[in-house]
Design a protein around this motif. Structure first.
Motif, PDB file in Angstrom:
ATOM      1  N   SER A   4     -27.272 -13.366 -43.033  1.00  0.00           N
ATOM      2  CA  SER A   4     -27.037 -14.773 -42.748  1.00  0.00           C
ATOM      3  C   SER A   4     -26.037 -14.967 -41.617  1.00  0.00           C
ATOM      4  O   SER A   4     -26.163 -15.884 -40.821  1.00  0.00           O
ATOM      5  CB  SER A   4     -26.564 -15.502 -44.004  1.00  0.00           C
ATOM      6  N   ALA A   5     -25.055 -14.101 -41.492  1.00  0.00           N
ATOM      7  CA  ALA A   5     -24.066 -14.236 -40.417  1.00  0.00           C
ATOM      8  C   ALA A   5     -24.720 -14.048 -39.061  1.00  0.00           C
ATOM      9  O   ALA A   5     -24.453 -14.797 -38.124  1.00  0.00           O
ATOM     10  CB  ALA A   5     -22.927 -13.248 -40.604  1.00  0.00           C
ATOM     11  N   THR A   6     -25.586 -13.045 -38.921  1.00  0.00           N
ATOM     12  CA  THR A   6     -26.198 -12.802 -37.623  1.00  0.00           C
ATOM     13  C   THR A   6     -27.257 -13.844 -37.320  1.00  0.00           C
ATOM     14  O   THR A   6     -27.561 -14.078 -36.162  1.00  0.00           O
ATOM     15  CB  THR A   6     -26.815 -11.394 -37.530  1.00  0.00           C
ATOM     16  N   SER A   7     -27.834 -14.488 -38.317  1.00  0.00           N
ATOM     17  CA  SER A   7     -28.825 -15.510 -38.030  1.00  0.00           C
ATOM     18  C   SER A   7     -28.169 -16.755 -37.438  1.00  0.00           C
ATOM     19  O   SER A   7     -28.830 -17.565 -36.813  1.00  0.00           O
ATOM     20  CB  SER A   7     -29.624 -15.863 -39.280  1.00  0.00           C
ATOM     21  N   LEU A   8     -26.862 -16.920 -37.617  1.00  0.00           N
ATOM     22  CA  LEU A   8     -26.152 -18.052 -37.049  1.00  0.00           C
ATOM     23  C   LEU A   8     -25.759 -17.810 -35.594  1.00  0.00           C
ATOM     24  O   LEU A   8     -25.639 -18.742 -34.820  1.00  0.00           O
ATOM     25  CB  LEU A   8     -24.887 -18.349 -37.867  1.00  0.00           C
ATOM     26  N   VAL A   9     -25.546 -16.571 -35.211  1.00  0.00           N
ATOM     27  CA  VAL A   9     -25.098 -16.237 -33.861  1.00  0.00           C
ATOM     28  C   VAL A   9     -26.227 -15.521 -33.134  1.00  0.00           C
ATOM     29  O   VAL A   9     -26.671 -14.467 -33.557  1.00  0.00           O
ATOM     30  CB  VAL A   9     -23.844 -15.332 -33.903  1.00  0.00           C
ATOM     31  N   SER A  10     -26.676 -16.112 -32.023  1.00  0.00           N
ATOM     32  CA  SER A  10     -27.735 -15.457 -31.268  1.00  0.00           C
ATOM     33  C   SER A  10     -27.330 -15.166 -29.826  1.00  0.00           C
ATOM     34  O   SER A  10     -28.007 -14.443 -29.129  1.00  0.00           O
ATOM     35  CB  SER A  10     -29.008 -16.302 -31.283  1.00  0.00           C
ATOM     36  N   ARG A  11     -26.230 -15.755 -29.388  1.00  0.00           N
ATOM     37  CA  ARG A  11     -25.730 -15.544 -28.035  1.00  0.00           C
ATOM     38  C   ARG A  11     -24.249 -15.194 -28.111  1.00  0.00           C
ATOM     39  O   ARG A  11     -23.461 -15.956 -28.652  1.00  0.00           O
ATOM     40  CB  ARG A  11     -25.876 -16.802 -27.176  1.00  0.00           C
ATOM     41  N   VAL A  12     -23.882 -14.047 -27.552  1.00  0.00           N
ATOM     42  CA  VAL A  12     -22.486 -13.628 -27.548  1.00  0.00           C
ATOM     43  C   VAL A  12     -22.078 -13.364 -26.104  1.00  0.00           C
ATOM     44  O   VAL A  12     -22.725 -12.580 -25.405  1.00  0.00           O
ATOM     45  CB  VAL A  12     -22.270 -12.345 -28.390  1.00  0.00           C
ATOM     46  N   LEU A  13     -21.027 -14.041 -25.648  1.00  0.00           N
ATOM     47  CA  LEU A  13     -20.460 -13.803 -24.324  1.00  0.00           C
ATOM     48  C   LEU A  13     -19.083 -13.177 -24.489  1.00  0.00           C
ATOM     49  O   LEU A  13     -18.211 -13.746 -25.135  1.00  0.00           O
ATOM     50  CB  LEU A  13     -20.318 -15.111 -23.548  1.00  0.00           C
ATOM     51  N   LEU A  14     -18.923 -11.998 -23.920  1.00  0.00           N
ATOM     52  CA  LEU A  14     -17.630 -11.309 -23.935  1.00  0.00           C
ATOM     53  C   LEU A  14     -16.952 -11.544 -22.596  1.00  0.00           C
ATOM     54  O   LEU A  14     -17.578 -11.397 -21.549  1.00  0.00           O
ATOM     55  CB  LEU A  14     -17.826  -9.814 -24.135  1.00  0.00           C
ATOM     56  N   THR A  15     -15.677 -11.897 -22.627  1.00  0.00           N
ATOM     57  CA  THR A  15     -14.945 -12.098 -21.388  1.00  0.00           C
ATOM     58  C   THR A  15     -13.572 -11.458 -21.487  1.00  0.00           C
ATOM     59  O   THR A  15     -13.085 -11.188 -22.587  1.00  0.00           O
ATOM     60  CB  THR A  15     -14.835 -13.603 -21.034  1.00  0.00           C
ATOM     61  N   GLY A  16     -12.986 -11.217 -20.351  1.00  0.00           N
ATOM     62  CA  GLY A  16     -11.651 -10.630 -20.301  1.00  0.00           C
ATOM     63  C   GLY A  16     -11.398 -10.081 -18.917  1.00  0.00           C
ATOM     64  O   GLY A  16     -12.303 -10.010 -18.085  1.00  0.00           O
ATOM     65  N   PRO A  17     -10.166  -9.685 -18.651  1.00  0.00           N
ATOM     66  CA  PRO A  17      -9.829  -9.152 -17.326  1.00  0.00           C
ATOM     67  C   PRO A  17     -10.505  -7.796 -17.088  1.00  0.00           C
ATOM     68  O   PRO A  17     -10.934  -7.130 -18.035  1.00  0.00           O
ATOM     69  CB  PRO A  17      -8.307  -9.002 -17.385  1.00  0.00           C
ATOM     70  N   PRO A  18     -10.588  -7.384 -15.821  1.00  0.00           N
ATOM     71  CA  PRO A  18     -11.161  -6.068 -15.522  1.00  0.00           C
ATOM     72  C   PRO A  18     -10.424  -4.967 -16.277  1.00  0.00           C
ATOM     73  O   PRO A  18      -9.203  -5.002 -16.432  1.00  0.00           O
ATOM     74  CB  PRO A  18     -10.948  -5.927 -14.015  1.00  0.00           C
ATOM     75  N   GLY A  19     -11.197  -4.003 -16.774  1.00  0.00           N
ATOM     76  CA  GLY A  19     -10.618  -2.840 -17.425  1.00  0.00           C
ATOM     77  C   GLY A  19     -10.302  -3.010 -18.890  1.00  0.00           C
ATOM     78  O   GLY A  19      -9.802  -2.086 -19.532  1.00  0.00           O
ATOM     79  N   ILE A  20     -10.624  -4.153 -19.474  1.00  0.00           N
ATOM     80  CA  ILE A  20     -10.283  -4.395 -20.882  1.00  0.00           C
ATOM     81  C   ILE A  20     -11.283  -3.736 -21.840  1.00  0.00           C
ATOM     82  O   ILE A  20     -10.979  -3.536 -23.004  1.00  0.00           O
ATOM     83  CB  ILE A  20     -10.133  -5.900 -21.172  1.00  0.00           C
ATOM     84  N   GLY A  21     -12.487  -3.405 -21.348  1.00  0.00           N
ATOM     85  CA  GLY A  21     -13.449  -2.708 -22.194  1.00  0.00           C
ATOM     86  C   GLY A  21     -14.750  -3.444 -22.448  1.00  0.00           C
ATOM     87  O   GLY A  21     -15.486  -3.097 -23.372  1.00  0.00           O
ATOM     88  N   LYS A  22     -15.077  -4.431 -21.642  1.00  0.00           N
ATOM     89  CA  LYS A  22     -16.326  -5.176 -21.836  1.00  0.00           C
ATOM     90  C   LYS A  22     -17.545  -4.258 -21.705  1.00  0.00           C
ATOM     91  O   LYS A  22     -18.453  -4.300 -22.540  1.00  0.00           O
ATOM     92  CB  LYS A  22     -16.420  -6.336 -20.840  1.00  0.00           C
ATOM     93  N   THR A  23     -17.549  -3.433 -20.672  1.00  0.00           N
ATOM     94  CA  THR A  23     -18.665  -2.501 -20.477  1.00  0.00           C
ATOM     95  C   THR A  23     -18.717  -1.479 -21.600  1.00  0.00           C
ATOM     96  O   THR A  23     -19.798  -1.142 -22.102  1.00  0.00           O
ATOM     97  CB  THR A  23     -18.549  -1.813 -19.102  1.00  0.00           C
TER      98      THR A  23
END
Length: 165
Positions: A4-23
């Motif tokens: 049920s938790a994942t059915s509520l979230v379908s789009r996730v945007l990760l943000t942060g400064p360079p080098g924080i670990g997004k990739t």
């Protein structure tokens, strides 16, 4: 993804400064999805460094094809011949839009349950095709069930995707 938790979230945007670990997060999500035998696709953007450790550019790496199909996204001017210069630039980097589009557009159009996009940034958004496809993916009729994407941290202004510039 049927909880049920994942059915509520379908789009996730990760943000942060360079080098924080997004990739790194995108790579780890891909690894988990691979182990679970999930239907997914995507790409990540990886730094390219010279032998002395200095950053000289960025490559696009398709998640499914890996390092065999990586293509240059951008390179610093000092390592390019004048014939390799691009009209698209971010700081000292020349951006190769044709390389980017030939690598990424087929990935975005694949039939998949989960799409990983690293990143939606200024270099990538020089591609009108990419921009339009991202708008359609996020705001058009849902074709991809789940999307995990990264965007650069913005200071006092909207991300390029959301601005009218």
């Amino acid at each position: 993804m049927d909880t049920s938790a994942t059915s509520l979230v379908s789009r996730v945007l990760l943000t942060g400064p360079p080098g924080i670990g997004k990739t790194t997060v995108c790579k780890n999500v891909a690894s988990i999805l691979e182990k679970q035998n999930r239907n997914f696709n995507g790409f990540y953007t990886e730094e390219v460094r010279a032998e002395n450790g200095s950053r000289i550019g960025f490559d696009i790496v398709p998640i499914k094809d890996g390092k065999d199909k990586r293509v240059p996204l951008a390179r610093i001017e000092s390592i390019l011949s004048q014939a390799q210069f691009s009209k698209y630039r971010v700081g000292n980097y020349h951006v190769f839009v044709d390389n980017f589009e030939s690598s990424v557009m087929p990935i975005l159009k694949t039939e998949t349950e989960i799409l990983l996009i690293d990143e939606i940034g200024k270099m990538e958004l020089y591609s009108k095709k990419f921009h339009d496809e991202i708008i359609d993916i996020f705001f058009g009729l849902p074709k991809k069930i789940y999307i995990v994407a990264t965007i650069p941290q913005m200071h006092k202004k909207k991300p390029p995707l959301l601005s009218k510039e």
